[in-house]
Write an enzyme that holds these catalytic residues in place. Structure first.
Site, mmCIF file in Angstrom:
data_model
loop_
_atom_site.group_PDB
_atom_site.id
_atom_site.type_symbol
_atom_site.label_atom_id
_atom_site.label_comp_id
_atom_site.label_asym_id
_atom_site.label_seq_id
_atom_site.Cartn_x
_atom_site.Cartn_y
_atom_site.Cartn_z
ATOM 1 N N ILE A 1 -44.801 11.654 2.191
ATOM 2 C CA ILE A 1 -43.797 10.526 2.252
ATOM 3 C C ILE A 1 -42.496 10.685 1.966
ATOM 4 O O ILE A 1 -43.303 10.407 0.263
ATOM 5 C CB ILE A 1 -43.860 9.859 3.747
ATOM 6 N N GLY B 1 -45.644 -0.786 7.050
ATOM 7 C CA GLY B 1 -45.088 -0.300 5.517
ATOM 8 C C GLY B 1 -45.813 1.296 5.455
ATOM 9 O O GLY B 1 -46.141 2.034 5.699
ATOM 10 N N CYS B 2 -44.869 1.307 3.566
ATOM 11 C CA CYS B 2 -44.844 3.092 3.444
ATOM 12 C C CYS B 2 -46.793 4.175 3.142
ATOM 13 O O CYS B 2 -46.692 4.613 4.062
ATOM 14 C CB CYS B 2 -44.151 3.071 2.027
ATOM 15 N N TYR B 3 -47.287 3.315 2.773
ATOM 16 C CA TYR B 3 -48.976 3.582 1.897
ATOM 17 C C TYR B 3 -49.477 3.606 4.358
ATOM 18 O O TYR B 3 -49.746 4.273 4.009
ATOM 19 C CB TYR B 3 -49.570 2.716 1.096
#
Lengths: 318, 318, 318, 318
Positions: free
Chosen positions: D290, D124-126
């Site tokens: 990011i 996942g991004c987080y």
């Protein structure tokens, strides 16, 4: 392509938005290497791994080509210095755009003259978008010169530079929109008129009104063209298609119109057209979009440099 | 003003951007009280302390005036119902703008007809800004009808409504700008043409191109006017000043041009002008700005309601 | 209220974002009239119909109350001058917030001391939002002082002032987000700690990290509170409700959390809470939102002024 | 690299923001060619010159590797089909992130397991941003597990997908900021906890609060780390430097903190640290940034694919 064959390029004025974009493009360019990049108050900082040096300390001799993103009025002096040292140059300021000293670098139009050019004047952002839209019509005698061509253009704020000004603060620009230089007062108009007259026989009236958009980058121009004869959308698209179908940096849209998102971060002009209903005399509305920092400045400078160096024109740009 | 003297107002369609603004304005209006406010999927929610009810449950009899911000095509039916029940109405949709049933509510222009009106058609946002700019010139015969009037207009996204559509997502609109309904395809054109013909003798050609701005609210129109005789800036400002100097909701700028920040959250049209240099025939560029949700919709509806009710026109609007 | 009974108010520093908001609020305030408003480089310009004058030319004697939105470090001198001339004052800078000379103007907390105050120090924007969230818990001994209270706050750019700085340009801030003064370096921390210690017995550790949001106005604070005992959401909401149910400028949300749009352009703090799942020791997350220019600055200053003058506290603020 | 040696890659779900980014990256990837890209309602449209086909029509046999950007809950079925057909796969949904079937594709951490992986679960991004910040500290026993790690994260709206929802309209998100899934309710928490426990011995408490930023792309996480011993900034930077100095996609900042503009449009995590003053027990604040669509999704998927295929890890990503 071997690193030894990379052309050393010097960048003058690398701390503004255009200069930063130039360094970003050149740092990834497989045929070029950055010989130096200058900045004054930002000297000593690094950008894309390159340490910025004061212009007084720039090792001019190490560069084969010099690209200048210095401010208008300042650039000419340093470009002349580079030329005196035998360097070929692309000037991104307005300083040489009306001058016989330089070849005007609207790549798609002046390409044959660029290969041998010693000094190229990179076009303004607004003229780049307007000229690529107007010239194909003007060169075919399709513009009714008895009526005015009206251009409403809107640009993102990086077009106004990076020097701190109250009117460019986020608190002023966000949620706002305004026209400026209204009434044909913009510096780009002589460039636009001269180039139209030189590259076609258009000498009609223009009304050019720029606007400031609350976006970082991108220009959209809505160009109202009075026609000498009726052109439906498909026919107009066909004209552009015939002119640009081999051009890697021009996209002609079919049955659609460009928006900023079609062009930002790309060295590309997008063009779309619509016939105008419910008017007595024939008219075409042409919409063009570019990224003011790429095809409107740094990208087109690299495109021109590629032509000058005999490289594939899109090297480092896709 | 005593609360007992407040006029009970019903709001149809209170969950969209215009409806929300109506409720916000009426909740603070010292001469009005909200009898009901309707919403369908948002029924049961509260807005400004008012619980939204389904239109089927709206206690129509409790209202003296009904303001409808229902969608185009839906509004007419409910406004007819309200009228059948003897209520005066202001319709903010397009449903009555071209209809002889209603008085067109461009307050500054049609004020004398509003006081006794039973049904008022609130103008579109784009026409409001354009008409207040064009009518003073048209009524004086200053527009050269042999040449086209070109209007490039840009609106914030609340003008496109609150229903979820992919093209209106933040991820699509932010950092973007685009034209739409290009080629004289916008629904507001007949309204613009009809009103110009009715309120002046202007029947010339218009080219109207709307654009979508990455802002929440606000409209800026850049209006290119071919003139029958030369007007310098001060003279043109003087004409607007003579027409609007007593108007509380029109600001004529002197030596400056409006931007969105001059008008957002206010029931105000701002107008500025510039003469156009370097063209063979006389031209004027007029820039107008309004908040599409206030003077372009809810604010002008309240302004019209105030006139209908004999209240001070700006009650609840300053 | 008769215009003759309006209190004449002088505004020092009316050209920044806070000063502009003060003038905007006072121009609509039914119990006040603007005696003068000062600016230096913008002297001579008009704002809300008021001509700005240099501070050296301000007719201090005409004002009964002086509100200063001058910069930190500059304000104290002029506020002392106003005090020496017998004027009551509200200082919006940080200059008196830690000083015994002034009453701290967190209206909901220090109201009883404000009525007779000669000099009020208007709180910082971040502390206003944080204190109204923390004090009800701290005063009840609900905060576990052996663990740190972590506050992550994000503010719109008007909080950073209107002086031109490169880092505040639209081209830098749009599409960006960053923390600043990280590591407990922000000027507002001593104000926060002192007030917590004075108005409760909380002397525990705080970790405060502000962030810069790409919005014009608004502050959201995410406050992580270690608890001495478990509180579920409804109980926590009940505590805030019991403290604030009569407060016109505090909104306690139930089963929902505030966002900027709940508070911008309003003199309002919104507070919402959530219990934290899947942690070993009890915790509460409290979210608060204010408009940094209104309840975080100009609005609260007017609220305080209203209390000082014996006016209804929300006069001119709804 | 010869076009014949390019690996044919199939993209499932190419019309959302992540899918579009995948196609954009693969279209420029010198070691890959797009075998097909699927979309349902957008089938028939072209993106980067590739015509989108319905998933039912996708020529699975033509691909050697399949990358799926299908929605959570939908992806698993099609990835299983691809696996059954003998294709290697990278799944960008959450469907395999907690499953023993797949190798977790946090490239910098799990690289040795990726080369031979048949199925990779892209993080996942987080979690990507949080884990690269926390693992170096956790693996050295520097995090005080008796105190909670508090993470406040903020993401651009493309993280919420491209399906039309009212809450994601420009009119709702612009000028707004809000927290969501407050109280440890976010789906990414189990992924974060599991990975921390698997790759270090950290099993302490986390408090994770995501926020929605009015930007298109980018994530910033402000990570509050309780320490077992004092670390000054330089020492903390040194730890990250020692771990990441050979990593092409991690930038450790020195004496500076990252913002979104350091990472957007790049496959890069930027990490910066600050020691926390004025607290009784040692603490570090770590800021990471990011691009949620690149290193947080499509870019990391390509990075993982490169490792699986034995290509240089950054191929097509610089």
């Amino acid at each position: 392509m071997n690193i030894n064959s990379r052309v050393p390029v010097g960048v003058l004025g690398a701390s503004g938005y255009v200069g930063q974009e130039l360094v970003r493009l050149l740092a990834r360019h497989p045929g070029a290497t950055i010989a130096f990049a200058t900045a004054e108050s930002a000297a000593g900082q690094r950008h894309e791994g390159i340490e910025l040096v004061r212009i007084a300390d720039a090792p001019l001799s190490k560069a084969e080509v010099v690209l200048s993103a210095l401010p208008h009025g300042v650039s000419a002096r340093y470009v002349h210095e580079a030329r005196a040292a035998g360097k070929r140059a692309v000037d991104l300021s307005a300083d040489f755009r009306l001058s016989p000293e330089a070849v005007y670098g609207l790549t798609e139009v002046t390409r044959p003259r660029l290969a041998a050019a010693e000094l190229v004047a990179n076009p303004g952002c607004y003229p780049t978008a307007a000229l690529l839209a107007l010239l194909p019509l003007a060169q075919r005698g399709l513009i009714d010169q008895s009526r005015e061509v009206v251009i409403d253009a809107a640009s993102g704020v990086t077009g106004a530079g990076r020097a701190p000004k109250q009117e460019l603060l986020f608190g002023e620009v966000a949620e706002d929109f305004r026209a400026y230089a209204v009434g044909n007062e913009h510096r780009h108009l002589p460039e636009l008129r001269n180039t139209l007259a030189r590259e076609s026989d258009f000498t009609g009236d223009l009304v050019f009104t720029p606007h400031l958009l609350p976006v970082k980058r991108g220009i959209l121009e809505t160009i109202h063209v009075p026609l000498t004869r009726v052109l439906d959308r498909a026919t107009a698209e066909g004209i552009y298609e015939s002119v640009y179908h081999d051009e890697p940096c021009v996209v002609v849209m079919h049955g659609a119109l460009p928006s900023l998102k079609d062009v930002v971060h790309r060295n590309r002009v997008a063009i779309g057209v619509a016939a105008v209903a419910n008017v007595r005399r024939p008219r075409l509305t042409v919409i063009t979009a570019i990224d003011n920092l790429v095809k409107g400045a740094a990208g087109q400078a690299v495109q021109n440099m590629n032509v000058m160096l005999g490289l594939d024109e899109t090297t480092g740009l896709l």
